[in-house]
Write a protein that holds these residues in place. Structure first.
Motif, PDB file in Angstrom:
ATOM      1  N   ASP A  63       0.825  -1.199   0.000  1.00 11.70           N
ATOM      2  CA  ASP A  63       0.000   0.000   0.000  1.00 11.70           C
ATOM      3  C   ASP A  63       0.866   1.259   0.000  1.00 11.70           C
ATOM      4  N   ARG A  64       0.420   2.267  -0.736  1.00 14.23           N
ATOM      5  CA  ARG A  64       1.156   3.536  -0.838  1.00 14.23           C
ATOM      6  C   ARG A  64       1.439   4.162   0.520  1.00 14.23           C
ATOM      7  N   LYS A  65       0.540   3.969   1.477  1.00 11.26           N
ATOM      8  CA  LYS A  65       0.702   4.567   2.799  1.00 11.26           C
ATOM      9  C   LYS A  65       1.958   4.052   3.498  1.00 11.26           C
ATOM     10  N   ARG A  66       2.434   2.892   3.109  1.00 14.50           N
ATOM     11  CA  ARG A  66       3.610   2.300   3.756  1.00 14.50           C
ATOM     12  C   ARG A  66       4.916   2.645   3.050  1.00 14.50           C
ATOM     13  N   HIS A  67       4.841   3.202   1.861  1.00 19.26           N
ATOM     14  CA  HIS A  67       6.051   3.504   1.092  1.00 19.26           C
ATOM     15  C   HIS A  67       6.986   4.447   1.842  1.00 19.26           C
ATOM     16  N   LYS A  68       6.421   5.462   2.498  1.00 24.13           N
ATOM     17  CA  LYS A  68       7.257   6.439   3.201  1.00 24.13           C
ATOM     18  C   LYS A  68       8.068   5.761   4.309  1.00 24.13           C
ATOM     19  N   GLN A  69       7.428   4.891   5.077  1.00 26.13           N
ATOM     20  CA  GLN A  69       8.139   4.204   6.158  1.00 26.13           C
ATOM     21  C   GLN A  69       9.234   3.279   5.606  1.00 26.13           C
ATOM     22  N   LEU A  70       8.915   2.506   4.575  1.00 30.12           N
ATOM     23  CA  LEU A  70       9.911   1.605   3.989  1.00 30.12           C
ATOM     24  C   LEU A  70      11.072   2.393   3.379  1.00 30.12           C
ATOM     25  N   THR A  71      10.752   3.510   2.741  1.00 29.23           N
ATOM     26  CA  THR A  71      11.799   4.381   2.194  1.00 29.23           C
ATOM     27  C   THR A  71      12.696   4.888   3.320  1.00 29.23           C
ATOM     28  N   GLY A  72      12.099   5.316   4.428  1.00 24.23           N
ATOM     29  CA  GLY A  72      12.869   5.796   5.577  1.00 24.23           C
ATOM     30  C   GLY A  72      13.783   4.737   6.148  1.00 24.23           C
ATOM     31  N   ILE A  73      13.312   3.504   6.229  1.00 23.31           N
ATOM     32  CA  ILE A  73      14.134   2.405   6.756  1.00 23.31           C
ATOM     33  C   ILE A  73      15.308   2.137   5.819  1.00 23.31           C
ATOM     34  N   LEU A  74      15.053   2.091   4.523  1.00 23.26           N
ATOM     35  CA  LEU A  74      16.146   1.873   3.563  1.00 23.26           C
ATOM     36  C   LEU A  74      17.159   3.007   3.612  1.00 23.26           C
ATOM     37  N   LYS A  75      16.677   4.223   3.737  1.00 24.80           N
ATOM     38  CA  LYS A  75      17.576   5.381   3.794  1.00 24.80           C
ATOM     39  C   LYS A  75      18.397   5.367   5.087  1.00 24.80           C
ATOM     40  N   ALA A  76      17.757   5.052   6.214  1.00 26.82           N
ATOM     41  CA  ALA A  76      18.466   5.018   7.496  1.00 26.82           C
ATOM     42  C   ALA A  76      19.569   3.963   7.511  1.00 26.82           C
ATOM     43  N   ASN A  77      19.431   2.931   6.709  1.00 27.34           N
ATOM     44  CA  ASN A  77      20.426   1.861   6.637  1.00 27.34           C
ATOM     45  C   ASN A  77      21.457   2.080   5.532  1.00 27.34           C
ATOM     46  N   GLY A  78      21.337   3.171   4.788  1.00 33.22           N
ATOM     47  CA  GLY A  78      22.299   3.479   3.734  1.00 33.22           C
ATOM     48  C   GLY A  78      22.040   2.766   2.424  1.00 33.22           C
ATOM     49  N   ILE A  79      20.928   2.042   2.327  1.00 31.77           N
ATOM     50  CA  ILE A  79      20.615   1.312   1.100  1.00 31.77           C
ATOM     51  C   ILE A  79      20.079   2.270   0.040  1.00 31.77           C
ATOM     52  N   LEU A  80      19.361   3.294   0.463  1.00 26.91           N
ATOM     53  CA  LEU A  80      19.030   4.413  -0.414  1.00 26.91           C
ATOM     54  C   LEU A  80      19.895   5.572   0.037  1.00 26.91           C
ATOM     55  N   THR A  81      20.665   6.138  -0.876  1.00 19.51           N
ATOM     56  CA  THR A  81      21.555   7.228  -0.501  1.00 19.51           C
ATOM     57  C   THR A  81      20.909   8.591  -0.670  1.00 19.51           C
ATOM     58  N   ASP A  82      19.834   8.645  -1.467  1.00 18.82           N
ATOM     59  CA  ASP A  82      19.145   9.913  -1.687  1.00 18.82           C
ATOM     60  C   ASP A  82      17.719   9.612  -2.130  1.00 18.82           C
ATOM     61  N   VAL A  83      16.804  10.414  -1.684  1.00 22.68           N
ATOM     62  CA  VAL A  83      15.420  10.387  -2.157  1.00 22.68           C
ATOM     63  C   VAL A  83      15.049  11.844  -2.349  1.00 22.68           C
ATOM     64  N   ARG A  84      14.649  12.180  -3.556  1.00 28.57           N
ATOM     65  CA  ARG A  84      14.323  13.586  -3.803  1.00 28.57           C
ATOM     66  C   ARG A  84      12.989  13.733  -4.511  1.00 28.57           C
ATOM     67  N   ASP A  85      12.364  14.852  -4.194  1.00 25.76           N
ATOM     68  CA  ASP A  85      11.131  15.235  -4.866  1.00 25.76           C
ATOM     69  C   ASP A  85      11.506  15.886  -6.186  1.00 25.76           C
ATOM     70  N   HIS A  86      10.806  15.519  -7.218  1.00 24.76           N
ATOM     71  CA  HIS A  86      11.009  16.136  -8.522  1.00 24.76           C
ATOM     72  C   HIS A  86       9.635  16.534  -9.049  1.00 24.76           C
ATOM     73  N   TYR A  87       9.524  17.760  -9.482  1.00 24.42           N
ATOM     74  CA  TYR A  87       8.249  18.257  -9.985  1.00 24.42           C
ATOM     75  C   TYR A  87       8.358  18.550 -11.472  1.00 24.42           C
ATOM     76  N   GLU A  88       7.347  18.113 -12.188  1.00 22.89           N
ATOM     77  CA  GLU A  88       7.178  18.496 -13.589  1.00 22.89           C
ATOM     78  C   GLU A  88       5.828  19.182 -13.646  1.00 22.89           C
ATOM     79  N   GLY A  89       5.870  20.499 -13.679  1.00 24.17           N
ATOM     80  CA  GLY A  89       4.644  21.277 -13.536  1.00 24.17           C
ATOM     81  C   GLY A  89       4.128  21.098 -12.117  1.00 24.17           C
ATOM     82  N   THR A  90       2.903  20.638 -11.989  1.00 27.19           N
ATOM     83  CA  THR A  90       2.333  20.414 -10.656  1.00 27.19           C
ATOM     84  C   THR A  90       2.396  18.942 -10.256  1.00 27.19           C
ATOM     85  N   LYS A  91       2.950  18.097 -11.109  1.00 24.64           N
ATOM     86  CA  LYS A  91       3.024  16.668 -10.836  1.00 24.64           C
ATOM     87  C   LYS A  91       4.316  16.341 -10.071  1.00 24.64           C
ATOM     88  N   ARG A  92       4.151  15.641  -8.931  1.00 19.96           N
ATOM     89  CA  ARG A  92       5.283  15.305  -8.069  1.00 19.96           C
ATOM     90  C   ARG A  92       5.735  13.876  -8.342  1.00 19.96           C
TER      91      ARG A  92
END
Length: 161
Positions: A97-126
């Motif tokens: 579920d999409r609601k859990r993506h933020k938590q899983l992303t945070g866990i991967l980032k805290a462990n160094g498995i994701l080194t960067d997560v960034r917001d990218h906007y094209e117009g109003t689309k995130r």
């Protein structure tokens, strides 16, 4: 001696996959050591969490890395090394579920498995751009090791509320 004779023999149909370049590299020690450590560490804090979903979540991201350094016009590709599947696509691939993506992303980032997560906007689309590490250095007890030789020890307090 031909190239085929110089190559190390590969099991099953692995050589065909390598020859066709239809693969992505991953560090097997992630599955053997790092993910089990993460799962047990998170469950020690929050026993009922579905943290095992971190594995298909990571591989869904890993399968969308942009490996093109240059665009078709010859300019540098800003997405090079980043993965950018939509949250809907990750849900379709994993059932997470999409609601859990933020938590899983945070866990991967805290462990160094994701080194960067960034917001990218094209117009109003995130869009979210994820930069996975191929985790080249892993300690004997299952922690990623940074460029300075230090273990990346996660702090889950802000992630697991």
């Amino acid at each position: 001696m031909t190239i085929e004779q110089q190559r190390k023999p590969m099991p099953n149909d692995k050589q065909q996959l390598l020859d066709a370049e239809g693969y992505e590299v991953f560090n097997r020690e992630l599955m053997r050591m790092v993910f089990p450590r993460i799962i047990s560490g998170v469950r020690a804090i929050k026993p009922k969490t579905k943290v095992g979903d971190i594995i298909p979540f990571y591989f869904a991201i890993l399968s969308y890395i942009d490996g093109n350094k240059y665009r078709g016009d010859g300019s540098i590709n800003a997405r090079f090394g980043y993965a950018f599947p939509s949250q809907e696509r990750i849900y379709e691939m994993t059932g997470i579920d999409r609601k859990r993506h933020k938590q899983l992303t945070g866990i991967l980032k805290a462990n160094g498995i994701l080194t960067d997560v960034r917001d990218h906007y094209e117009g109003t689309k995130r869009y979210l751009w994820y930069k996975p590490s191929f985790s080249p250095r892993i300690s004997q007890d299952g922690y990623l090791v940074n460029e300075d030789g230090e273990k990346i020890v996660p702090d889950y307090r802000t992630i697991l509320r």
